[in-house]
Scaffold this active site. Structure first.
Site, PDB file in Angstrom:
ATOM      1  N   GLY A 199       0.778  -1.168   0.265  1.00 18.31           N
ATOM      2  CA  GLY A 199      -0.077   0.100   0.035  1.00 18.31           C
ATOM      3  C   GLY A 199       0.745   1.278   0.252  1.00 18.31           C
ATOM      4  O   GLY A 199       1.991   1.136  -0.223  1.00 18.31           O
ATOM      5  N   LEU A 200       0.231   2.306   0.351  1.00 20.31           N
ATOM      6  CA  LEU A 200       1.034   3.611   0.205  1.00 20.31           C
ATOM      7  C   LEU A 200       1.431   3.816   1.515  1.00 20.31           C
ATOM      8  O   LEU A 200       1.199   4.780   2.334  1.00 20.31           O
ATOM      9  CB  LEU A 200       0.024   4.504  -0.128  1.00 20.31           C
ATOM     10  CG  LEU A 200       0.442   6.044  -0.772  1.00 20.31           C
ATOM     11  CD1 LEU A 200       1.339   5.747  -2.024  1.00 20.31           C
ATOM     12  CD2 LEU A 200      -0.767   7.052  -0.945  1.00 20.31           C
ATOM     13  N   HIS A 201       2.736   3.125   2.004  1.00 13.26           N
ATOM     14  CA  HIS A 201       3.202   3.279   3.210  1.00 13.26           C
ATOM     15  C   HIS A 201       4.202   4.261   3.134  1.00 13.26           C
ATOM     16  O   HIS A 201       4.280   5.163   2.109  1.00 13.26           O
ATOM     17  CB  HIS A 201       3.803   1.819   3.835  1.00 13.26           C
ATOM     18  CG  HIS A 201       4.963   1.424   2.871  1.00 13.26           C
ATOM     19  ND1 HIS A 201       6.182   1.287   3.277  1.00 13.26           N
ATOM     20  CD2 HIS A 201       4.810   0.670   1.724  1.00 13.26           C
ATOM     21  CE1 HIS A 201       6.954   0.733   2.124  1.00 13.26           C
ATOM     22  NE2 HIS A 201       6.229   0.428   1.615  1.00 13.26           N
ATOM     23  N   ALA A 202       5.248   4.404   4.077  1.00 12.49           N
ATOM     24  CA  ALA A 202       5.933   5.563   4.308  1.00 12.49           C
ATOM     25  C   ALA A 202       7.023   5.928   3.189  1.00 12.49           C
ATOM     26  O   ALA A 202       7.116   6.978   2.577  1.00 12.49           O
ATOM     27  CB  ALA A 202       6.819   5.330   5.649  1.00 12.49           C
TER      28      ALA A 202
END
Lengths: 103, 581
Positions: A17-20
């Site tokens: 996903g759109l992690h750090a």
């Protein structure tokens, strides 16, 4: 001067996903453009240049995100960001690094 | 408005501004700056951000060199967060427009982001909350806001919110200013809870993680009756709680009138109603509420609240003060009842996997005579000032009891040989709080002068529940039918052998459960001073026959919940005044 915002829909492809890290990359890329860029889902749009806002979207793999850009370079901003999502942020790390060294 | 549910451990309602202690014990008070200082306050924040930024950049380079780019990128993301334009516009708005201090603005904004991240179902993202809080902490340190400020430096009323409060921290709370507290950890009957009750500070514990979303909120209600904590209550809620606090005050005033009346049932059975105390100054509260004596004087505070291990003189002074002030009324002193891990001054055991099954209480005393002996000497010396009785905790085997009694004799001989004033003929009793002792009670009763059931530990050891462990604290119920059977059995054995037996655990301080205990044959209850009037009111409202009927019915029930619901129902019928809505 283009007054009406341009929009585009992208899908989060990377498994985590759109992690750090991808969020960091996306912020760097978006920050290269003058345009105001918003991103989000289900009517909730946040500032694409704010990593904290991006993270709190909690966008998992498969999430559809709407991107809107308003400003002189809106078209190329959307194009670049779409490419980043298309590539699943992999190649994008380099793109992000370029963006960082540019500034 | 946020409503949280925890475990009510100390009754009462407290309303006041929050004092948030994070895990490290620092506080970030709500603080405003003068309008003309807002500009320089914002500049102060910018300087702090630059310093943290430089620090993160160094960390990133160093970590990358040592652990590779992947790991170093953690700091890259943190740097990005630190320079987030939304974060800065929000901080700027709070400082320049709302005139908040930089530390307060930082803690509010970053806690907001952290809790938004925590709420995400994606664990990878939820963990980023730690990064956000790390930035907060670094900024606060740069701003000089997180130098530890002890709770002793309070100057205005507060409600303390904390991850954990140790018993000694609780004991040292400044009662002039701390109106109530709530903690994420802890369970019913833990030592912190007992101390809170002793201090009569409304408290709720075991709430679970809740502090991330809070920072320094403006107002908090602690409902120590129902275990509720309400952050930033709306107007209606606040008003309803203010009314309830008022009703409680008037009930307290009405109950205070019972002070000089005996604790006697309507059919004339006199019940001994004593007080449990932890601190010598609590004798005042006990006397003011008409206690028949001190049924349990816990001596742990001597070990917990001072900076040094207590000397024989420290013990002697505390005990003498209590027994003098009680003026002829009996005072039951319980010897040290701590775990080895809690002996702050010098831990007496290496790490124990299972402290509640380990070297604690009487076991610890018998293994460390240099700790035990001064306490016993002080008790015998103080006994010349009044009616002191000695009680050993956690007795499990007859051997322990004999060993403790023998040591007491040796100490008395020493005092006699040295010509020091003392009494050697004081009554000696034991706590009944280990199931093994209940099972073997027929043997113990021949060697003690009295018994006292400690329902807290008895429930803990019967139900195999660590009562301070938040994961299982809900299983800890002193009204569990298994515990009730052990209590009944103990009373039967004591009665048969004509040995006085009391109940000094938490159980006796709940009016409904107190009636149950009377029905089971208990005639001596010991409760925290704050609860004396309520329990007395309950006693004076019923007949022994009614209590027996309650007990008969309860002994047919199969779960603690059924027992408590039934008792609440009966209490509502028999003593409706005690049910505060």
């Amino acid at each position: 001067m283009n007054n009406s915002p341009l929009t585009r829909t992208v899908v989060v492809k990377n498994p985590q996903g759109l992690h750090a890290r991808p969020a960091d990359t996306l912020v760097r890329l978006a920050s290269r453009f003058e345009s105001a860029i918003m991103i989000g889902k289900g009517g909730e749009l946040v500032d694409c240049k704010s990593i904290l806002s991006l993270l709190t979207l909690g966008a998992a793999q498969g999430t559809e995100l709407l991107i809107s850009a308003e400003g002189d370079d809106a078209d190329s901003a959307l194009h670049s960001i779409e490419e980043l999502f298309e590539a699943g942020f992999d190649e994008a790390n380099e793109l992000g690094a370029e963006a960082a060294s540019d500034s | 408005m946020v409503e949280l549910q925890g475990i009510p451990v100390s009754p009462g309602v407290a309303i006041g501004p929050a004092l948030v202690l994070d895990a490290d014990g620092y506080r970030i008070p709500r603080c405003l700056v003068a309008a003309e200082d807002a500009e320089s306050e914002y500049a102060r924040l910018r300087t702090a951000v630059d310093a943290v930024s430089a620090h993160l950049e160094t960390s990133r380079l160093e970590t990358t060199a040592v652990a590779g780019e992947e790991t170093g990128d953690i700091f890259a993301a943190q740097l990005q967060m630190l320079h987030d334009p939304r974060l800065h516009s929000e901080l700027r708005r709070r400082i320049k427009d709302q005139l908040q201090s930089a530390p307060y603005a930082v803690t509010r904004v970053l806690h907001h982001y952290a809790s938004a991240l925590r709420r995400l179902s994606n664990p990878v993202l939820a963990d980023r909350a730690e990064d956000v809080l790390d930035i907060e902490k670094q900024l606060l340190m740069q701003l000089g806001a997180v130098a530890k400020q002890p709770l002793s430096e309070l100057s205005e009323p507060v409600i303390v919110l904390s991850h954990v409060l140790t018993p000694s921290e609780t004991a040292n709370l400044d009662r002039r200013y701390v109106r109530g507290f709530c903690t994420e950890t802890g369970g019913a009957g833990g030592h912190t809870s007992i101390v809170a009750k002793g201090l009569e500070i409304p408290a709720v514990v075991g709430i679970g993680a809740f502090m991330d979303g809070i920072g320094a909120a403006s107002q908090v209600i602690v409902d120590g009756d129902r275990g509720k904590v309400i952050i930033d209550p709306d107007k209606a809620t606040l008003e309803s709680y203010e009314q309830r606090a008022q009703r409680r005050r008037s009930l307290t005033a009405r109950l205070a009138e019972l002070r000089d009346l005996p604790a006697e049932t309507v059919d004339g059975t006199r019940i001994r109603l004593s007080a449990n105390i932890e601190f010598p100054y609590e004798t005042a509260a006990a006397l003011e509420r008409g206690a028949d004596g001190i049924g349990l004087y816990r001596t742990e505070f001597l070990y917990l609240s001072s900076q040094q291990e207590p000397s024989e003189e420290d013990h002697y002074e505390a005990y003498s003060q209590v027994v003098r002030e009680m003026n002829g009324r009996p005072v039951v002193i319980r010897t040290l009842d701590l775990g080895a891990d809690k002996m702050g001054h010098r831990p007496l055991a290496e790490h124990e996997h299972n402290p509640f099954l380990g070297l604690r209480s009487i076991r610890l005393s018998l293994r460390n005579l240099d700790v035990f002996r001064p306490q016993l000497r002080a008790v015998l010396r103080a006994a010349v000032h009044g009616d002191i009785r000695l009680m050993f905790p956690l007795i499990t085997t007859i051997g322990e009891l004999r060993q403790a009694r023998m040591l007491l004799n040796v100490v008395a001989e020493d005092l006699k040989d040295s010509g020091i004033a003392h009494r050697s003929d004081i009554p000696v009793g034991m706590m009944v709080e280990v199931p093994a002792a209940v099972v073997m009670l027929e043997h113990f009763v021949r060697e003690v002068d009295f018994l006292s059931i400690g329902t807290n530990d008895l429930a803990q050891y019967t139900l195999a529940v660590d009562r301070s462990n938040e994961y299982v604290a809900d299983l800890y119920q002193s009204s569990d039918p298994a515990v009730l059977r052990l209590i009944k059995q103990s009373v039967t054995v004591a009665d048969k052998n004509e040995i006085p037996i009391s109940v000094c655990g938490e159980m006796s301080s709940n009016p409904g459960r107190a009636l149950l205990l009377l029905g089971l044959g208990v005639r001596h209850l010991s409760v925290p001073p704050s609860l004396l009037p309520r329990v007395k009111k309950a006693i004076r409202s019923v007949s022994i026959q009614q209590c027996k009927e309650i007990a008969q019915r309860v002994m047919t029930l199969e779960a603690a919940r059924d027992v408590d619901l039934y008792l609440l129902d009966r209490l509502g019928d028999l003593v409706p005044e005690l049910i505060v809505k």
